[in-house]
Enzyme design. Structure first.
Site, PDB file in Angstrom:
ATOM      1  CE  LYS A  22     -36.322  21.924  61.494  1.00  8.04           C
ATOM      2  NZ  LYS A  22     -36.570  22.338  62.902  1.00  8.04           N
ATOM      3  CB  ILE A 152     -43.320  11.229  70.804  1.00  7.25           C
ATOM      4  CG1 ILE A 152     -44.152   9.978  70.496  1.00  7.25           C
ATOM      5  CG2 ILE A 152     -44.188  12.341  71.394  1.00  7.25           C
ATOM      6  CD1 ILE A 152     -44.715   9.303  71.735  1.00  7.25           C
ATOM      7  CE  LYS A 193     -19.177  12.118  72.822  1.00  7.05           C
ATOM      8  NZ  LYS A 193     -18.536  10.900  72.248  1.00  7.05           N
ATOM      9  N   PRO A 194     -23.103  16.415  70.995  1.00  8.69           N
ATOM     10  CG  PRO A 194     -23.814  18.368  72.070  1.00  8.69           C
ATOM     11  CD  PRO A 194     -22.581  17.633  71.663  1.00  8.69           C
ATOM     12  N   GLY A 357     -53.834  42.981  65.275  1.00  8.89           N
ATOM     13  CA  GLY A 357     -54.006  42.269  66.532  1.00  8.89           C
ATOM     14  C   GLY A 357     -55.480  41.962  66.772  1.00  8.89           C
ATOM     15  CB  CYS A 384     -54.886  44.662  60.430  1.00  9.99           C
ATOM     16  SG  CYS A 384     -56.237  43.458  60.526  1.00  9.99           S
ATOM     17  CD  GLU A 408     -61.655  42.322  67.718  1.00 10.96           C
ATOM     18  OE1 GLU A 408     -60.853  41.406  67.987  1.00 10.96           O
ATOM     19  OE2 GLU A 408     -61.394  43.233  66.900  1.00 10.96           O
ATOM     20  CG  HIS A 521     -51.875  41.827  57.871  1.00 10.84           C
ATOM     21  ND1 HIS A 521     -51.363  42.096  59.122  1.00 10.84           N
ATOM     22  CD2 HIS A 521     -53.192  41.534  58.058  1.00 10.84           C
ATOM     23  CE1 HIS A 521     -52.314  41.959  60.032  1.00 10.84           C
ATOM     24  NE2 HIS A 521     -53.439  41.620  59.402  1.00 10.84           N
ATOM     25  CD  GLU A 523     -47.866  42.791  58.275  1.00 14.27           C
ATOM     26  OE1 GLU A 523     -48.521  42.325  59.231  1.00 14.27           O
ATOM     27  OE2 GLU A 523     -48.234  43.787  57.626  1.00 14.27           O
TER      28      GLU A 523
END
Length: 554
Positions: A22, A152, A193-194, A357, A384, A408, A521, A523
């Site tokens: 989409k 839903i 049909k779908p 990451g 990064c 980290e 970043h 990209e």
């Protein structure tokens, strides 16, 4: 906030199965409409309850795309920016979590004057308000609803766009539905049909599609087109075939050939110039001009999930088109380098790339990959975390800072060359004061576009051909400025820093053919029509490395 009276809406829904494309179909149509002189905005409505995509695992959701104003969003917004000239914002991505948070905050303030707060009208009104905010200033706003009809979670969004269609009327709202028409190999038949059932499901909630985009692996026969039209109450010329193509940038031309943009313009009664897709034709033709293939070793954690590095893959693709180079990406698991060593795993690569990451897993493999590229004079690009491991590797092996690391990964490292700003910002005395920092994961990062100044005479300045640049960020940990002087004395070049507070943005090596790391970043700002100077420079360097080694082998 009421929308501008001239704004028209194309609501894009999906059926049968997810991941039919989409986002790309919507962006391709938007690109055609933009080429006709129309201002197009794009919105993504996501039914998940997360407030944003920032804390979602790439294993489940693919990459987190960061907008210019710092929103952490769905990866489809990356498609939007690659196909359109305009930029997305935090208003371009609306989640169930955001909607419910807004409604609950209003209820707590008493904005509803004691009313019982319900899905209809309060939630649906809030969704419509968010759509109208994101549509401000557009001639046409394309609104993509995540998930598939029948889920839903999507029902409040579908009800909202139904209400908007009723309120605005047909001259300001239309519905485009993407479905699957599978080919059953054993019987040699395409099955409609779908699609019939998906359109029926949409009609059952009060939405009649105006256009059907039928995903197929081969052209849709005219007989099947008429059959779909008959059973879905959609005009035959509005049943559009979207086949699997070998290049996503062919999709605008493919849809234009079927006059999809004419259907939209005529539906809204808009006067627009003829579509000019010459730029997209050049993008597609550039693949035929690629005369050399290079192999890029991308060292990361998510080697089985290309969507985790979607924008990065596309940026390398763009650079290949702009340099006449076929780019083949070899995904390398960082832990494999830890087990087997860089000499074995990375042998034969024309360049090494370590992407962004989070987390400790595979970190020593990434550091080893960086060392392999530095010592073997192979082009290296660190993004990064990839820049941070380059600093760690240099501190350990060129400065003699044994145990150097990021806090980290190792809060007790004797040399925290990478750390939270709160851990080093008061280090003017020469002492490193580690401080406790909250473990809360939301809202603690440097996000969005910020300006950096590039130093004259550096490779970074040469690549960008500019002193001031703007790039997008998504990180918490920074280069520790307390270690800047010893690292620079050892040969690490600080080639870029933030304009306002001198945070390190880019590092490089002067005695290496091409070795750069950036804290941002790049990209996220690469596009097929314009490329990106950093990636184009990286691929040119990989090409030169490849050709030099090929010449030596002859």
């Amino acid at each position: 906030m009421p929308d501008a009276p001239q704004t028209r809406y194309v609501f894009v829904t999906g059926g049968v199965v997810s991941s039919l494309g989409k986002g790309i179909a919507s962006a391709s149509l938007a690109a055609i409409l933009e080429s006709r002189g129309l201002k197009v905005h794009m919105l993504k409505l996501d039914p998940y309850i997360n407030v944003d995509a920032g804390t979602m695992s790439p294993f489940q959701h693919g990459e987190v795309f960061v907008t210019q104003d710092g929103a952490e969003t769905d990866l489809d917004l990356g498609h939007y920016e690659r196909f359109l000239r305009g930029k997305t914002t935090r208003a371009s991505n609306v989640t169930t979590g955001q909607v419910y948070r807004n409604v609950i905050e209003k209820e707590r303030r008493g904005d509803y004057l004691g009313s019982t707060v319900q899905v209809i009208p309060h939630i649906t009104d809030e969704i419509q308000h968010c759509i109208e905010v994101g549509a401000q200033g557009a001639d046409i706003c394309m609104v993509e609803i995540g998930g598939t009809v029948g889920d839903i979670e999507s029902l409040p969004f579908l009800e909202s766009i139904r209400q908007m269609g009723t309120r605005l009327g047909r001259k300001r709202a239309m519905y485009m539905h993407l479905t699957l028409v599978p080919y059953i190999k054993s019987s040699g038949e395409m099955k409609t049909k779908p699609t019939q059932h998906s359109a029926k499901e949409l009609r059952s909630i009060g939405i009649q599609p105006d256009i059907l985009i039928c995903r197929t692996d081969r052209p849709l026969p005219e007989s099947e087109r008429r059959k779909i039209s008959l059973f879905t109450n959609v005009a035959p010329n509005a049943v559009i075939s979207s086949i699997d193509l070998d290049d996503i940038y062919k999709i605008p031309s493919w849809l234009h050939q079927q006059q999809l943009d004419d259907l939209v313009v005529e539906h809204f009664g808009i006067e627009a110039r003829r579509a000019d897709l010459s730029q997209w034709d050049r993008v597609v033709a550039s693949r035929d001009e690629q005369d050399v293939e290079v192999e890029i070793a991308m060292v990361g954690k998510y080697v089985d999930l290309t969507d985790a590095y979607k924008s990065l893959n596309e940026a390398l693709n763009h650079a290949g088109r702009h340099t006449g180079t076929r780019v083949r990406i070899r995904y390398v698991e960082a832990e494999a380098i830890e087990r087997q060593g860089g000499e074995h795993v990375l042998q034969g690569a024309d360049a090494v790339l370590v992407p962004g990451g989070f987390g400790e897993r595979g970190i020593e493999g990434k550091i080893a990959a960086c060392r392999y590229a530095r010592e073997n004079r192979i082009p290296y690009l660190g993004i990064c975390l990839g820049m941070q491991v380059a600093v760690i590797e240099y501190a350990r092996n060129m400065c003699g800072f044994e145990g150097a690391h990021s806090t980290e990964m190792d809060p007790n490292t004797p040399h925290p060359v990478i750390a939270l700003v709160t851990e080093w910002h008061d280090a003017a005395s020469g002492k490193i004061h580690l401080r406790d920092f909250a473990s809360y994961k939301g809202g603690t990062m440097r996000l969005g576009q910020q300006s950096a100044r590039l130093q004259a005479g550096t490779k970074a300045r040469e690549m960008y051909n500019a002193e001031i640049i703007g790039e997008r960020h998504r990180h918490r940990y920074e280069f520790n400025n307390a270690y800047r002087e010893p690292l620079e004395k050892a040969g690490l070049v600080i080639s870029g820093e933030t304009v306002e507070d001198q945070l390190v943005e880019m590092v490089e090596l002067a005695d290496h053919p091409w070795f750069l790391g950036c804290q941002f970043h790049p990209e996220f700002t690469s596009t097929p029509r314009d490329g990106h100077p950093l990636f184009s420079g990286f691929i040119r360097a990989a090409r030169q490395h490849h050709e030099a080694h090929r010449a030596n082998a002859i």
